[in-house]
Design a protein around this motif. Structure first.
Motif, PDB file in Angstrom:
ATOM      1  N   LYS A  23       0.834  -1.196   0.000  1.00  6.34           N
ATOM      2  CA  LYS A  23       0.000   0.000   0.000  1.00  6.34           C
ATOM      3  C   LYS A  23       0.873   1.253   0.000  1.00  6.34           C
ATOM      4  CE  LYS A  23      -4.161  -1.674   0.214  1.00  6.34           C
ATOM      5  NZ  LYS A  23      -4.972  -1.555  -0.991  1.00  6.34           N
ATOM      6  N   SER A  24       0.307   2.333  -0.480  1.00  5.25           N
ATOM      7  CA  SER A  24       1.035   3.613  -0.506  1.00  5.25           C
ATOM      8  C   SER A  24       0.929   4.297   0.847  1.00  5.25           C
ATOM      9  CB  SER A  24       0.472   4.524  -1.602  1.00  5.25           C
ATOM     10  OG  SER A  24      -0.888   4.845  -1.323  1.00  5.25           O
ATOM     11  N   LEU A  25       1.523   3.666   1.855  1.00 14.63           N
ATOM     12  CA  LEU A  25       1.463   4.199   3.209  1.00 14.63           C
ATOM     13  C   LEU A  25       2.857   4.474   3.745  1.00 14.63           C
ATOM     14  CD1 LEU A  25      -1.271   1.858   4.716  1.00 14.63           C
ATOM     15  CD2 LEU A  25      -1.549   4.243   4.021  1.00 14.63           C
ATOM     16  N   LEU A  26       2.966   5.540   4.528  1.00 10.42           N
ATOM     17  CA  LEU A  26       4.235   5.937   5.118  1.00 10.42           C
ATOM     18  C   LEU A  26       3.965   6.374   6.554  1.00 10.42           C
ATOM     19  CD1 LEU A  26       7.026   8.027   3.569  1.00 10.42           C
ATOM     20  CD2 LEU A  26       5.938   8.888   5.622  1.00 10.42           C
ATOM     21  N   ALA A  27       4.767   5.847   7.491  1.00  8.68           N
ATOM     22  CA  ALA A  27       4.622   6.203   8.900  1.00  8.68           C
ATOM     23  C   ALA A  27       5.828   7.026   9.331  1.00  8.68           C
ATOM     24  CB  ALA A  27       4.508   4.943   9.757  1.00  8.68           C
ATOM     25  N   PHE A  28       5.573   8.086  10.101  1.00  6.11           N
ATOM     26  CA  PHE A  28       6.684   8.906  10.573  1.00  6.11           C
ATOM     27  C   PHE A  28       6.458   9.331  12.013  1.00  6.11           C
ATOM     28  CE2 PHE A  28       3.612  11.881   8.926  1.00  6.11           C
ATOM     29  CZ  PHE A  28       3.679  12.975   9.772  1.00  6.11           C
ATOM     30  N   ASP A  29       7.560   9.634  12.672  1.00  4.97           N
ATOM     31  CA  ASP A  29       7.527  10.107  14.052  1.00  4.97           C
ATOM     32  C   ASP A  29       7.165  11.595  14.034  1.00  4.97           C
ATOM     33  OD1 ASP A  29       8.498  11.320  16.560  1.00  4.97           O
ATOM     34  OD2 ASP A  29       9.309   9.330  16.961  1.00  4.97           O
ATOM     35  N   ALA A  42       4.062   0.100   7.452  1.00  2.97           N
ATOM     36  CA  ALA A  42       3.281   1.263   7.893  1.00  2.97           C
ATOM     37  C   ALA A  42       1.821   0.877   8.113  1.00  2.97           C
ATOM     38  CB  ALA A  42       3.386   2.386   6.860  1.00  2.97           C
ATOM     39  N   GLU A  43       1.322  -0.052   7.279  1.00  2.00           N
ATOM     40  CA  GLU A  43      -0.057  -0.524   7.445  1.00  2.00           C
ATOM     41  C   GLU A  43      -0.213  -1.234   8.788  1.00  2.00           C
ATOM     42  OE1 GLU A  43      -3.476  -2.470   4.593  1.00  2.00           O
ATOM     43  OE2 GLU A  43      -1.425  -3.218   4.390  1.00  2.00           O
ATOM     44  N   ASP A  44       0.812  -2.004   9.201  1.00  2.00           N
ATOM     45  CA  ASP A  44       0.783  -2.662  10.516  1.00  2.00           C
ATOM     46  C   ASP A  44       0.699  -1.627  11.632  1.00  2.00           C
ATOM     47  OD1 ASP A  44       0.939  -5.144   9.353  1.00  2.00           O
ATOM     48  OD2 ASP A  44       3.115  -5.333   9.585  1.00  2.00           O
ATOM     49  N   MET A  45       1.448  -0.523  11.474  1.00  7.28           N
ATOM     50  CA  MET A  45       1.424   0.529  12.494  1.00  7.28           C
ATOM     51  C   MET A  45       0.062   1.218  12.535  1.00  7.28           C
ATOM     52  SD  MET A  45       5.143   2.360  12.361  1.00  7.28           S
ATOM     53  CE  MET A  45       6.523   1.561  13.208  1.00  7.28           C
ATOM     54  N   LEU A  46      -0.600   1.255  11.397  1.00  7.07           N
ATOM     55  CA  LEU A  46      -1.938   1.849  11.347  1.00  7.07           C
ATOM     56  C   LEU A  46      -2.913   0.992  12.148  1.00  7.07           C
ATOM     57  CD1 LEU A  46      -3.497   4.183   9.949  1.00  7.07           C
ATOM     58  CD2 LEU A  46      -4.100   2.540   8.182  1.00  7.07           C
ATOM     59  N   ARG A  47      -2.748  -0.320  12.057  1.00  3.96           N
ATOM     60  CA  ARG A  47      -3.628  -1.234  12.796  1.00  3.96           C
ATOM     61  C   ARG A  47      -3.319  -1.215  14.290  1.00  3.96           C
ATOM     62  NH1 ARG A  47      -2.114  -5.090   8.687  1.00  3.96           N
ATOM     63  NH2 ARG A  47      -3.605  -5.102   6.976  1.00  3.96           N
ATOM     64  N   ASN A  48      -2.057  -0.927  14.621  1.00  2.00           N
ATOM     65  CA  ASN A  48      -1.628  -0.905  16.015  1.00  2.00           C
ATOM     66  C   ASN A  48      -1.032   0.468  16.334  1.00  2.00           C
ATOM     67  OD1 ASN A  48      -1.959  -3.920  16.574  1.00  2.00           O
ATOM     68  ND2 ASN A  48      -0.603  -3.932  14.810  1.00  2.00           N
ATOM     69  N   GLN A  50       0.596   3.812  17.619  1.00  2.00           N
ATOM     70  CA  GLN A  50       1.609   4.088  18.626  1.00  2.00           C
ATOM     71  C   GLN A  50       1.675   5.598  18.862  1.00  2.00           C
ATOM     72  OE1 GLN A  50       5.414   2.266  17.739  1.00  2.00           O
ATOM     73  NE2 GLN A  50       4.423   0.671  16.528  1.00  2.00           N
ATOM     74  N   GLU A  51       2.048   5.962  20.054  1.00  2.00           N
ATOM     75  CA  GLU A  51       2.150   7.378  20.390  1.00  2.00           C
ATOM     76  C   GLU A  51       3.224   8.041  19.525  1.00  2.00           C
ATOM     77  OE1 GLU A  51       2.741  10.200  24.343  1.00  2.00           O
ATOM     78  OE2 GLU A  51       2.864   8.025  24.513  1.00  2.00           O
ATOM     79  N   ASN A  52       2.925   9.222  19.034  1.00  2.00           N
ATOM     80  CA  ASN A  52       3.837  10.037  18.213  1.00  2.00           C
ATOM     81  C   ASN A  52       4.091   9.469  16.814  1.00  2.00           C
ATOM     82  OD1 ASN A  52       4.149  11.733  20.446  1.00  2.00           O
ATOM     83  ND2 ASN A  52       5.899  10.548  21.197  1.00  2.00           N
ATOM     84  N   ILE A  53       3.334   8.446  16.404  1.00  2.00           N
ATOM     85  CA  ILE A  53       3.495   7.895  15.056  1.00  2.00           C
ATOM     86  C   ILE A  53       2.249   8.231  14.241  1.00  2.00           C
ATOM     87  CG2 ILE A  53       3.768   5.825  13.650  1.00  2.00           C
ATOM     88  CD1 ILE A  53       6.258   6.513  15.268  1.00  2.00           C
ATOM     89  N   GLU A  54       2.469   8.876  13.105  1.00  2.00           N
ATOM     90  CA  GLU A  54       1.356   9.184  12.199  1.00  2.00           C
ATOM     91  C   GLU A  54       1.561   8.442  10.888  1.00  2.00           C
ATOM     92  OE1 GLU A  54      -0.878  12.965  10.009  1.00  2.00           O
ATOM     93  OE2 GLU A  54       0.643  13.337  11.554  1.00  2.00           O
ATOM     94  N   VAL A  55       0.481   7.904  10.347  1.00  2.00           N
ATOM     95  CA  VAL A  55       0.526   7.182   9.072  1.00  2.00           C
ATOM     96  C   VAL A  55      -0.232   7.998   8.037  1.00  2.00           C
ATOM     97  CG1 VAL A  55      -0.005   5.035   7.865  1.00  2.00           C
ATOM     98  CG2 VAL A  55       0.612   4.980  10.289  1.00  2.00           C
ATOM     99  N   ILE A  56       0.413   8.232   6.894  1.00  2.00           N
ATOM    100  CA  ILE A  56      -0.222   9.003   5.818  1.00  2.00           C
ATOM    101  C   ILE A  56      -0.158   8.217   4.514  1.00  2.00           C
ATOM    102  CG2 ILE A  56       0.337  11.219   6.884  1.00  2.00           C
ATOM    103  CD1 ILE A  56       2.576  11.517   4.781  1.00  2.00           C
ATOM    104  N   SER A  57      -0.952   8.656   3.557  1.00  2.00           N
ATOM    105  CA  SER A  57      -0.950   8.045   2.232  1.00  2.00           C
ATOM    106  C   SER A  57      -0.557   9.105   1.203  1.00  2.00           C
ATOM    107  CB  SER A  57      -2.330   7.482   1.900  1.00  2.00           C
ATOM    108  OG  SER A  57      -2.330   6.940   0.594  1.00  2.00           O
TER     109      SER A  57
END
Length: 198
Positions: A23-29, A42-48, A50-57
């Motif tokens: 997927k066109s997903l990117l996670a950043f602090d 990044a998709e896994d982080m979206l499902r779970n 975490q504090e200070n982590i944002e996922v964008i497309s």
């Protein structure tokens, strides 16, 4: 986070087959602004969450929504496909959705140049069709070994995700499911009536 209209990215390497499908997903602090994951990670982080982590497309429906994030995403996926950062930039063919404009195509090319591609060839036919036509491609494209397909979500999945988001919003606003269903029925009936008039 608005996940609607994310894109699917497939990378095919001649002789190896499909090596990336994500997927066109990117996670950043959000504090350090550093990229911590891309694609499936990044998709896994979206499902779970975490504090200070944002996922964008950064790619939505095959179009660039966030240029710098798209460069980071494509650079990461190309390195994953190639195994390591190549010493020499490689030629790449990219397949994009038919409906994107020339300006949007140029944005895709710019992102891929910044991500590590050398020569770029862009087409709006599917990757499957492009691979079938390889023997008939112009001579300057015969040495391409990396093929990228950027495709939008299927319409059914897009609709399903839109409905899911509306249901979440209704829950936040304490609107009952019965009332939501009534609104859907009213809108569907109005749509059918308008369609019959046309």
């Amino acid at each position: 986070m608005d996940l609607f209209e994310t894109a699917d990215i497939v990378i095919y390497i001649k002789g190896r087959g499909v090596v990336v499908k994500e997927k066109s997903l990117l996670a950043f602090d959000t504090i350090s602004k550093k990229v911590v994951a891309t694609g499936n990670d990044a998709e896994d982080m979206l499902r779970n969450p975490q504090e200070n982590i944002e996922v964008i497309s950064p790619l939505r429906r095959g179009m660039i929504a966030d240029y710098m994030a798209a460069v980071e995403l494509m650079r990461s996926l190309l390195q994953k496909a190639w195994g390591k950062k190549p010493l020499i930039k490689q030629p790449v063919s990219v397949c994009v959705p038919k409906e994107i404009t020339d300006v949007e195509k140029k944005a895709v090319l710019d992102v891929l140049y910044q991500s590590g591609a050398k020569e770029l060839f862009i087409t709006d036919i599917s990757m499957e069709q492009l691979l079938r036509e390889l023997p008939n491609l112009p001579k300057n494209q015969q040495n391409v070994k990396t093929f990228i397909s950027i495709t939008k979500e299927t319409p059914e999945r897009y609709i399903a995700e839109q409905i899911a988001e509306m249901l979440r919003y209704a829950g936040q606003e304490s609107i009952s499911m019965e009332r939501v269903n009534e609104i859907f029925q009213e809108k569907a009936e109005a749509f059918r009536s308008a369609d019959e008039i046309v």
